[in-house]
Design a protein around this motif. Structure first.
Motif, short mmCIF file in Angstrom:
data_model
loop_
_atom_site.label_atom_id
_atom_site.label_comp_id
_atom_site.label_asym_id
_atom_site.label_seq_id
_atom_site.Cartn_x
_atom_site.Cartn_y
_atom_site.Cartn_z
N UNK A 15 0.91 -1.21 -0.47
CA UNK A 15 -0.88 0.22 0.03
C UNK A 15 1.20 1.01 0.15
N UNK A 16 1.52 1.05 0.85
CA UNK A 16 2.48 2.57 0.30
C UNK A 16 3.09 2.77 -0.68
N UNK A 17 3.79 1.71 -0.91
CA UNK A 17 4.88 2.02 -2.41
C UNK A 17 3.71 2.15 -3.41
N UNK A 18 2.70 2.43 -3.33
CA UNK A 18 1.24 2.95 -4.28
C UNK A 18 1.08 4.10 -3.71
N UNK A 19 0.98 4.54 -2.55
CA UNK A 19 0.37 6.28 -2.67
C UNK A 19 0.13 6.09 -1.35
N UNK A 20 -0.70 4.80 -0.73
CA UNK A 20 -1.56 4.14 -0.08
C UNK A 20 -1.10 4.38 1.41
N UNK A 37 -15.24 -1.90 -2.07
CA UNK A 37 -14.29 -1.29 -2.46
C UNK A 37 -12.40 -1.82 -1.85
N UNK A 38 -12.63 -2.24 -0.51
CA UNK A 38 -11.33 -2.70 -0.08
C UNK A 38 -11.01 -4.07 -0.78
N UNK A 39 -11.85 -5.10 -1.45
CA UNK A 39 -11.25 -6.66 -1.86
C UNK A 39 -11.22 -5.85 -3.62
N UNK A 40 -12.23 -4.71 -3.54
CA UNK A 40 -11.37 -4.78 -5.17
C UNK A 40 -10.38 -4.10 -5.12
N UNK A 41 -9.97 -3.33 -4.01
CA UNK A 41 -7.94 -2.82 -4.39
C UNK A 41 -7.28 -4.12 -3.89
N UNK A 42 -7.79 -4.95 -2.80
CA UNK A 42 -6.93 -6.27 -2.61
C UNK A 42 -6.72 -7.29 -3.86
N UNK A 43 -8.10 -7.14 -4.58
CA UNK A 43 -7.53 -7.74 -5.43
C UNK A 43 -6.47 -7.31 -6.76
N UNK A 44 -6.56 -6.02 -6.81
CA UNK A 44 -5.69 -5.67 -7.60
C UNK A 44 -4.20 -5.42 -7.26
N UNK A 45 -4.14 -5.80 -5.91
CA UNK A 45 -2.83 -5.96 -5.42
C UNK A 45 -2.01 -6.59 -5.59
#
Length: 147
Positions: A9-14, A56-64
């Motif tokens: 997350x930190x690497x992606x600015x999150x 939204x969190x599941x979508x983010x975690x899947x993209x990661x």
């Protein structure tokens, strides 16, 4: 706290939020779960978290690449950790879900690759059928049997 997720997350600015941590914890604890089941688990610790936040969190975690989803039939997909890889066997009679190693699909994946250039994602496969615990269903009578 999940160090690898925090780093990604930190690497992606999150940033790692408590809600994100609760969602990933719920996915791990439940093994395979729908967004609604994950939301119910998260709400035990944080009642204010809603289903939209979970989606939204599941979508983010899947993209990661941290989680993946599988459709086990009709209805909502189920989510599991990315490292948790297997083929799902879904009984269309009783609804049970079993797991089998992905290498079961090696011959099919190779044939698809060879004949059509298609790359099968065997970690995203659910096969429907009837489990060993369900009795054979009687076949409907054909026209000849009704005479």
């Amino acid at each position: 706290m999940d160090i690898s997720l925090r780093h990604t997350l930190h690497q992606r600015g999150l940033r790692m939020t408590p809600q994100r941590q609760l969602v990933i914890d719920a996915v791990r604890d439940l093994g395979h779960a729908t967004p609604e089941q994950i939301c119910a688990q998260v709400q035990r610790a944080a009642p204010a978290v809603n289903i939209t936040t979970v989606y939204r969190t599941l979508d983010l975690l899947e993209r990661l690449g941290m989680v993946r989803h599988t459709h086990l039939g009709h209805g909502a997909p189920t989510y599991s950790e990315q490292e948790h890889q297997h083929v799902h066997l879904v009984c269309h009679n009783c609804g049970s879900v079993m797991e089998t190693p992905t290498d079961l699909m090696d011959d099919l994946a190779e044939r698809l690759r060879r004949e059509s250039g298609f790359e099968l994602d065997v970690t995203h496969v659910a096969l429907s059928g009837r489990c060993a615990d369900c009795p054979d269903e009687p076949r409907p009578a054909g026209p000849e049997e009704n005479r």
